[in-house]
Design an enzyme around this catalytic site. Sequence first.
Site, mmCIF file in Angstrom:
data_model
loop_
_atom_site.group_PDB
_atom_site.id
_atom_site.type_symbol
_atom_site.label_atom_id
_atom_site.label_comp_id
_atom_site.label_asym_id
_atom_site.label_seq_id
_atom_site.Cartn_x
_atom_site.Cartn_y
_atom_site.Cartn_z
ATOM 1 N N ASN A 286 -5.555 1.281 -6.147
ATOM 2 C CA ASN A 286 -5.165 2.125 -5.011
ATOM 3 C C ASN A 286 -3.788 1.713 -4.503
ATOM 4 O O ASN A 286 -2.943 2.555 -4.207
ATOM 5 C CB ASN A 286 -6.220 1.994 -3.911
ATOM 6 C CG ASN A 286 -6.111 3.057 -2.861
ATOM 7 O OD1 ASN A 286 -6.135 4.238 -3.161
ATOM 8 N ND2 ASN A 286 -5.997 2.637 -1.622
ATOM 9 N N VAL B 146 -1.409 11.873 -4.228
ATOM 10 C CA VAL B 146 -2.674 11.212 -4.547
ATOM 11 C C VAL B 146 -3.016 10.429 -3.278
ATOM 12 O O VAL B 146 -2.376 9.424 -2.975
ATOM 13 C CB VAL B 146 -2.551 10.292 -5.781
ATOM 14 C CG1 VAL B 146 -3.849 9.527 -6.015
ATOM 15 C CG2 VAL B 146 -2.179 11.111 -7.022
ATOM 16 N N PRO B 147 -3.998 10.908 -2.511
ATOM 17 C CA PRO B 147 -4.184 10.454 -1.131
ATOM 18 C C PRO B 147 -4.830 9.074 -0.965
ATOM 19 O O PRO B 147 -5.927 8.939 -0.428
ATOM 20 C CB PRO B 147 -5.060 11.557 -0.537
ATOM 21 C CG PRO B 147 -5.873 12.031 -1.697
ATOM 22 C CD PRO B 147 -4.933 11.963 -2.879
ATOM 23 N N CYS B 148 -4.115 8.047 -1.348
ATOM 24 C CA CYS B 148 -4.624 6.680 -1.187
ATOM 25 C C CYS B 148 -4.761 6.298 0.279
ATOM 26 O O CYS B 148 -5.517 5.387 0.618
ATOM 27 C CB CYS B 148 -3.752 5.684 -1.940
ATOM 28 S SG CYS B 148 -2.022 5.708 -1.471
ATOM 29 N N HIS B 149 -4.072 7.004 1.160
ATOM 30 C CA HIS B 149 -4.183 6.731 2.592
ATOM 31 C C HIS B 149 -5.561 7.085 3.136
ATOM 32 O O HIS B 149 -5.928 6.648 4.222
ATOM 33 C CB HIS B 149 -3.093 7.484 3.377
ATOM 34 C CG HIS B 149 -3.151 8.975 3.222
ATOM 35 N ND1 HIS B 149 -2.594 9.620 2.139
ATOM 36 C CD2 HIS B 149 -3.703 9.931 4.002
ATOM 37 C CE1 HIS B 149 -2.800 10.921 2.255
ATOM 38 N NE2 HIS B 149 -3.482 11.135 3.387
#
Length: 157
Positions: free
Chosen positions: A110, A119-122
């Site tokens: 991540n 790519v929504p790593c948050h």
Amino acid sequence: MESAFIHTPLGIAKLEGDEMGLASVTLWDEEIKTTTPIPEVLEDAVYQLQEYFNDQRQVFSLTLNPEGTDFQKRVWSELLKVPYGKTISYLELSQKLGDVKAVRAVAAANGKNPLWIIVPCHRVIGSDGSLTGYAGGLHRKKWLLNHESPAKQQSLF
């Protein structure tokens, strides 16, 4: 590989990609001159990011071509399934990947995500709901989660 620098509410974003797809979106803290004109292969990514920040887009529709290991790419692919406005824990993410013992490896993958926001790593948080680790800084993670929240919180100060 083409590149472009654009202003975002969280700083300057550098986009890199070619005809094979978007390879990276990274955030820069220093002030860098924005790119004009935007390279044709990056125009759609720039447009979609602008829509995201203007509350006009919740899902990105781009060809992605990030560099990473097979495991990292599996993690990033699973991140794409986390809906806008929702979060998932590292443990839940590792469960979805089929290995609850891989929590640390999932967290490491991540953290290596080269496609900031896209790519929504948050959207990955601690099992206790805490905001843990974010390469762009926890203040940015908090901003992004608030931006995506259906009930945006107002700052009192």
